[in-house]
Scaffold this motif. Structure first.
Motif, PDB file in Angstrom:
ATOM      1  N   VAL A 147      46.442  -5.581  24.078  1.00 27.88           N
ATOM      2  CA  VAL A 147      45.493  -4.945  23.718  1.00 27.88           C
ATOM      3  C   VAL A 147      44.585  -4.413  24.784  1.00 27.88           C
ATOM      4  CG1 VAL A 147      43.130  -4.484  22.703  1.00 27.88           C
ATOM      5  CG2 VAL A 147      45.069  -5.574  21.162  1.00 27.88           C
TER       6      VAL A 147
ATOM      7  N   GLU B 208      45.069   1.946  15.267  1.00 32.25           N
ATOM      8  CA  GLU B 208      45.427   2.032  16.860  1.00 32.25           C
ATOM      9  C   GLU B 208      45.880   0.582  17.371  1.00 32.25           C
ATOM     10  OE1 GLU B 208      46.417   4.576  19.458  1.00 32.25           O
ATOM     11  OE2 GLU B 208      45.014   5.322  18.336  1.00 32.25           O
ATOM     12  N   ILE B 209      45.288  -0.318  16.714  1.00 32.13           N
ATOM     13  CA  ILE B 209      45.582  -1.736  17.463  1.00 32.13           C
ATOM     14  C   ILE B 209      46.918  -1.940  16.898  1.00 32.13           C
ATOM     15  CG2 ILE B 209      45.072  -4.009  17.121  1.00 32.13           C
ATOM     16  CD1 ILE B 209      42.054  -3.362  16.597  1.00 32.13           C
TER      17      ILE B 209
ATOM     18  N   GLN C 102      40.828   3.145  13.900  1.00 35.53           N
ATOM     19  CA  GLN C 102      40.956   2.227  14.993  1.00 35.53           C
ATOM     20  C   GLN C 102      41.476   0.925  14.756  1.00 35.53           C
ATOM     21  OE1 GLN C 102      36.892   1.012  16.758  1.00 35.53           O
ATOM     22  NE2 GLN C 102      36.049   3.022  15.890  1.00 35.53           N
TER      23      GLN C 102
END
Length: 581
Positions: free
Chosen positions: A238, A62-63, A59
């Motif tokens: 985001v 992914e950011i 995760q």
């Protein structure tokens, strides 16, 4: 250890070990990227010792992908994307088809089913945008025309993979041989809905987003708070990426890319890119660490020949296919080699596709290990391929008659027409690059009736300039033939307006060989590079972006202040002013 500390543990272990191994790799004259990948292997579940939280690392990575793609969008306008559409769209689709067929053929030879072979081939066909961007930024060619072709190519690949990820679940019934009577209608409905979703997202971002998000950024900037501005940039990257995935079904990376493109319309886009740079770098490192965590080193021992076959498809098959396609579109050899090196790796979309294929029962267990092995090896080797471009180009020129013919082949846009007026053939200005800066220089030269010839790598743009009556030649100015066709031998001045400073020395050296008296003017964004050019290359003038902006603003301020001072000191001016209390 408390579960609540898994985030801190993962970040600390990943960044700390990446720093150590990245430093060691650099001292061994290897890319720091290799150290980041090895850090992931060390803290991954397949090696003894500390094991980081893989889901958390994924995760965080992914950011990083979101922030990196957002930064690319800030430098990549819609015009840049449309400028390369004629090569990026067919090139990406054909290259993906070739790589998919190669992977399918290999998997079928191993005895896999049709579904597993298709997923495996598709996973090998799409390159990692993160790896590409890091390579282009390291080389300083992200803003060059070749860099825009490579980025546009991968954007098309990302769009194609969004469609694949949505269509694969309903297609799994056919691939497993369990399709029902109503499956065809379901498939067409899914395809139509996917196209409508992606089209709606792109339209919303280009029509509404281009007006709304720059306005929001302006309102936040007016507060004068740096923290709020940085928060706005990160929240936009985001938030839009998440919203695009939740509402329209597109990937996080693609949503963040378009968010950056619409933010580029704001006058604060350059500041937004600077504010998000530290976060982009840190999370990009986490991405590479997360890739290393997925790798099982035992696959190299258990299936060495299969791993070599996978790596061969990624590095050789995709590279040769891409190079042939770029050359078929009549682009220079250097562009073909750079684009092909950009695609000689696989990354984030491959991992997502492998996970989906496994969950649908299409991909056998060893498929995921082979794809991950191919990803790790190709990512580690990719920086070396970029460094090998120049030596390989020189080697091909010296030993291959075909390579020389490809660079010297007839192209009506590679030389000035015979009907060109003689005022463009002597005492003219040779302008290399017709981008944002070059376009303004050309307009000023035209207004002053000063003859000039444009040398530009964008073939479609050269054709447009020719149709508008402008003297222009197509090709890379690094090649002597391009400068010769621009009649550099009798030119008065050489103006290099491209952002790519890597090839500047070679362009200047060629120009001075053909015309020792020519005056040269260069654009640069790096102060150290500018000083080096002025000292070592004897450039007549180097314009540094920040210095030119400061000089223009200073001239305006001094002019306006002088006018106001003259008004104050004029006879009788003080008498007319009201008395102060």
């Amino acid at each position: 250890m408390p579960h609540s500390l898994s985030l801190i543990n993962t970040i600390a272990a990943a960044l700390g070990l990446a720093l150590v191994l990245g430093f060691i790799a650099t001292r061994m004259r290897l890319p720091a990227l290799v150290g980041y990948l090895l850090a992931g292997v060390v803290i991954g579940p397949f090696t003894p010792g500390f094991v980081a939280d893989g889901e958390m690392a994924s995760q965080l990575a992914e950011i990083g992908v979101m922030l990196l793609m957002f930064g690319v969008g800030l430098h990549f306008s819609l015009g840049d994307l449309l400028a390369v559409r004629k090569i990026a769209v067919p090139g990406a689709l054909v290259q993906m088809a070739v790589a998919t067929l190669l992977g399918m053929g290999l998997a079928l030879w191993w005895g896999w089913g049709l579904g597993g072979a298709l997923v495996f081939g598709l996973a090998l066909s799409v390159a990692s945008t993160v790896v590409l961007l890091r390579a282009l930024e390291t080389l300083g060619i992200l803003d060059s025309y070749t860099g825009r072709i490579a980025v546009g190519w991968l954007v098309v690949e990302d769009l194609a993979m969004v469609l694949v990820l949505v269509l694969l679940p309903p297609l799994a019934q056919w691939l497993n041989g369990t399709a029902g009577a109503g499956s065809t209608n379901e498939l067409w409905k899914t395809l139509g809905w996917t196209i409508a979703q992606v089209g709606g997202f792109v339209a919303l971002m280009l029509v509404v987003g281009r007006r709304v998000f720059p306005w929001i950024l302006w309102q936040v900037a007016r507060t004068g708070s740096r923290e709020l501005f940085t928060l706005c940039v990160v929240a936009a990257a985001v938030g839009i990426a998440f919203g695009s995935a939740a509402l329209f079904g597109v990937s996080f990376a693609l949503g963040a890319f378009f968010a950056g493109m619409v933010m580029r319309e704001s006058e604060f886009s350059h500041r937004a890119a600077q504010e998000s740079l530290p976060l982009r770098d840190a999370f990009a490192v986490l991405f590479f660490v997360s890739v290393g965590m997925l790798f099982n080193p035992w696959v190299l021992v258990e299936r060495p020949f299969q791993v070599l076959a996978v790596v061969a498809i990624i590095i050789l098959g995709k590279t040769l296919a891409a190079a042939a396609l770029v050359l078929a579109f009549r682009y220079p050899l250097n562009t073909a080699l750079t684009v092909s090196a950009s695609l000689a790796q696989i990354g984030e979309f491959s991992f997502i596709l492998v996970g989906l294929g496994a969950s649908l029962g299409l991909l056998p267990p060893e498929g995921a290990s082979l794809v991950l092995a191919g990803a790790l090896i190709s990512i580690a080797v990719n920086p070396l391929l970029f460094h090998a471009i120049a030596p390989l180009q020189d080697w091909l020129r010296a030993r291959s008659a075909l390579a020389r013919r490809l660079e010297q082949r007839d192209d009506p846009l590679a030389e000035l027409p015979l009907t060109t007026h003689r005022r463009y053939l002597a005492r003219q200005v040779v302008l290399v690059g017709y981008g944002r800066v070059g376009r303004r220089i050309a307009a000023a030269l035209s207004e002053s009736d000063i003859p000039f010839v444009v040398a530009e790598q964008n073939r479609d743009l050269v054709e447009t300039l020719r149709n508008s009556g402008m003297a222009a030649v197509y090709g890379d100015a690094v090649e002597p033939a391009v400068l010769i066709q621009a009649h550099i031998a009798r030119a008065h001045m050489l103006v290099i307006a491209t952002p790519n400073t890597i090839d500047v020395r070679q362009i200047i050296a060629t120009a001075r060989t053909l015309n020792p008296e020519i005056e040269t003017v260069v654009r640069s964004h790096n102060e150290a590079e500018a000083k080096l050019l002025e000292q070592e290359e004897g450039v007549a003038k180097v314009f540094l972006g920040e210095e030119a902006l400061a000089a223009a603003m200073t001239s305006h301020v001094l002019g306006r202040a002088g006018e106001r001072q003259a008004e104050v000191t004029a006879p009788g001016a003080l008498d007319e002013r009201p008395a102060s209390v």
